[in-house]
Design an enzyme around this catalytic site. Sequence first.
Site, PDB file in Angstrom:
ATOM      1  N   GLN A 141       0.846  -1.206   0.000  1.00 33.25           N
ATOM      2  CA  GLN A 141       0.000   0.000   0.000  1.00 33.25           C
ATOM      3  C   GLN A 141       0.871   1.242   0.000  1.00 33.25           C
ATOM      4  O   GLN A 141       0.367   2.352  -0.118  1.00 33.25           O
ATOM      5  CB  GLN A 141      -0.862   0.031   1.263  1.00 33.25           C
ATOM      6  N   ASN A 142       2.177   1.033   0.161  1.00 34.31           N
ATOM      7  CA  ASN A 142       3.049   2.196   0.321  1.00 34.31           C
ATOM      8  C   ASN A 142       3.307   2.870  -1.015  1.00 34.31           C
ATOM      9  O   ASN A 142       3.494   2.206  -2.033  1.00 34.31           O
ATOM     10  CB  ASN A 142       4.373   1.785   0.982  1.00 34.31           C
ATOM     11  N   SER A 186      -2.434  -1.367   9.345  1.00 37.04           N
ATOM     12  CA  SER A 186      -3.516  -1.368  10.334  1.00 37.04           C
ATOM     13  C   SER A 186      -4.723  -2.145   9.809  1.00 37.04           C
ATOM     14  O   SER A 186      -5.638  -2.432  10.574  1.00 37.04           O
ATOM     15  CB  SER A 186      -3.925   0.076  10.648  1.00 37.04           C
ATOM     16  N   CYS A 231       1.681  20.781 -16.609  1.00 40.59           N
ATOM     17  CA  CYS A 231       1.876  19.879 -17.760  1.00 40.59           C
ATOM     18  C   CYS A 231       1.924  20.710 -19.057  1.00 40.59           C
ATOM     19  O   CYS A 231       1.458  21.850 -19.078  1.00 40.59           O
ATOM     20  CB  CYS A 231       0.686  18.915 -17.782  1.00 40.59           C
ATOM     21  N   HIS A 249      -1.877   1.285  -3.899  1.00 41.70           N
ATOM     22  CA  HIS A 249      -2.328   2.676  -3.719  1.00 41.70           C
ATOM     23  C   HIS A 249      -1.504   3.656  -4.550  1.00 41.70           C
ATOM     24  O   HIS A 249      -1.454   4.853  -4.238  1.00 41.70           O
ATOM     25  CB  HIS A 249      -2.325   3.058  -2.235  1.00 41.70           C
TER      26      HIS A 249
HETATM   27  P1  OAD Z   1      -1.369   2.852   9.093  1.00 38.57           P
HETATM   28  O1  OAD Z   1      -0.691   4.103   9.493  1.00 38.57           O
HETATM   29  O2  OAD Z   1      -2.859   2.811   9.140  1.00 38.57           O
HETATM   30  O3  OAD Z   1      -0.874   1.640   9.977  1.00 38.57           O
HETATM   31  C1  OAD Z   1       0.482   1.407  10.175  1.00 38.57           C
HETATM   32  C2  OAD Z   1       0.637   0.102  10.899  1.00 38.57           C
HETATM   33  O4  OAD Z   1       2.037  -0.141  11.023  1.00 38.57           O
HETATM   34  C3  OAD Z   1       0.070   0.071  12.309  1.00 38.57           C
HETATM   35  O5  OAD Z   1      -0.684  -1.137  12.475  1.00 38.57           O
HETATM   36  C4  OAD Z   1       1.304   0.036  13.210  1.00 38.57           C
HETATM   37  O6  OAD Z   1       1.102  -0.732  14.396  1.00 38.57           O
HETATM   38  C5  OAD Z   1       2.293  -0.646  12.319  1.00 38.57           C
HETATM   39  N1  OAD Z   1       3.701  -0.355  12.595  1.00 38.57           N
HETATM   40  C6  OAD Z   1       4.251   0.754  13.127  1.00 38.57           C
HETATM   41  N2  OAD Z   1       5.579   0.654  13.190  1.00 38.57           N
HETATM   42  C7  OAD Z   1       5.894  -0.567  12.677  1.00 38.57           C
HETATM   43  C8  OAD Z   1       7.109  -1.256  12.460  1.00 38.57           C
HETATM   44  N3  OAD Z   1       8.278  -0.717  12.767  1.00 38.57           N
HETATM   45  N4  OAD Z   1       7.054  -2.505  11.919  1.00 38.57           N
HETATM   46  C9  OAD Z   1       5.862  -3.063  11.590  1.00 38.57           C
HETATM   47  N5  OAD Z   1       4.693  -2.451  11.787  1.00 38.57           N
HETATM   48  C10 OAD Z   1       4.697  -1.222  12.307  1.00 38.57           C
HETATM   49  O7  OAD Z   1      -0.824   2.496   7.629  1.00 38.57           O
HETATM   50  P2  OAD Z   1      -1.452   1.559   6.510  1.00 38.57           P
HETATM   51  O8  OAD Z   1      -2.114   0.377   7.118  1.00 38.57           O
HETATM   52  O9  OAD Z   1      -0.395   1.330   5.498  1.00 38.57           O
HETATM   53  O10 OAD Z   1      -4.133   4.852   1.773  1.00 38.57           O
HETATM   54  O11 OAD Z   1      -2.542   2.515   5.899  1.00 38.57           O
HETATM   55  C11 OAD Z   1      -3.320   2.024   4.863  1.00 38.57           C
HETATM   56  C12 OAD Z   1      -3.719   3.146   3.960  1.00 38.57           C
HETATM   57  O12 OAD Z   1      -4.354   4.164   4.706  1.00 38.57           O
HETATM   58  C13 OAD Z   1      -2.577   3.880   3.292  1.00 38.57           C
HETATM   59  O13 OAD Z   1      -2.071   3.207   2.166  1.00 38.57           O
HETATM   60  C14 OAD Z   1      -3.242   5.139   2.878  1.00 38.57           C
HETATM   61  C15 OAD Z   1      -4.025   5.445   4.138  1.00 38.57           C
HETATM   62  O14 OAD Z   1      -5.195   6.083   3.991  1.00 38.57           O
HETATM   63  C16 OAD Z   1      -4.289   5.766   0.800  1.00 38.57           C
HETATM   64  O15 OAD Z   1      -3.705   6.828   0.774  1.00 38.57           O
HETATM   65  C17 OAD Z   1      -5.243   5.327  -0.270  1.00 38.57           C
END
Ligand code: OAD
Length: 252
Positions: free
Chosen positions: A104-105, A197, A156, A122
């Site tokens: 998702q990154n 998350s 652009c 994403h």
């Molecule tokens: P979040 O910020 O929602 O969640 C990050 C997760 O990483 C949490 O569950 C933390 O506990 C965990 N975490 C923190 N530090 C860590 C580490 N060192 N090692 C492993 N895990 C760790 O981020 P995403 O789940 O990626 O979408 O968010 C999903 C989407 O929400 C993103 O892609 C973005 C956002 O809205 C869009 O922009 C479409």
Amino acid sequence: MECLIPPTVLELARRARAVTVLTGAGMSAESGIPTFRDPATGLWSRFDPMSLASQDGWEADPELVWAWYAWRVGRVRSVEPNAGHHALARWAQRDDVRLHIATQNIDDLHERAGSEVLAHVHGSLLAFRCSVCQEPYQAPIEVPAEPVERLEPPVCDCGQYVRPGVVWFGEMLPQGAFDAALDACLEADLVLVVGTSGIVYPFASLPDIARGHGVPVVEINPEETNLSDHVDHIWRASAAAALPALVEALGN
Ligand code: OAD
């Protein structure tokens, strides 16, 4: 510090010939990129990322949204892949496994560690394109030395503003990206879910779908998440600790 590997996870990783790794913002946290739901500091703490990362936010105020993305480009450029990114790249080089990464990154840290990413579900921050004619924009992106609150986006050739290649709330996922991630989960014999998350769909549905097809799913995350009740094994560890330990334990 030594990172203890849950024995079942190690056994699954040893046996797996097709591994799919689903990553989220926690994957890049130890590189110094704040996760989405971390409390922000500094200039951008006053703004809601969910409204900045949206079609409505862009239409209402492109200069504000661009300033935020320019700051994020600066963050991504200034950091390096961490030990977790490097471990996945090493794992993928083994002859006895096919490893796919679906993330998702929007950063490029997996690639900079040497991994090929199957799907940026994403989008990709650095794949700039015109917001209207969609033409890719290749010119260098300038990032102010200090964060600013407003910045005019580049223009652009067609005269319209350039935007980052990310998926905003309210937009479709890049064609094929989700399907590629889904196929990789279905054909895997192990799915690792690292640093997400599990809040944003449809990406968050992948672990359940994999399990529904009998594929074991492991969560690697220091915290409990929305997915924790939907996985087979939980490993409470950080990405940059767990993944190198696991890959090293697989031996040569
Ligand atoms: P979040 O910020 O929602 O969640 C990050 C997760 O990483 C949490 O569950 C933390 O506990 C965990 N975490 C923190 N530090 C860590 C580490 N060192 N090692 C492993 N895990 C760790 O981020 P995403 O789940 O990626 O979408 O968010 C999903 C989407 O929400 C993103 O892609 C973005 C956002 O809205 C869009 O922009 C479409």
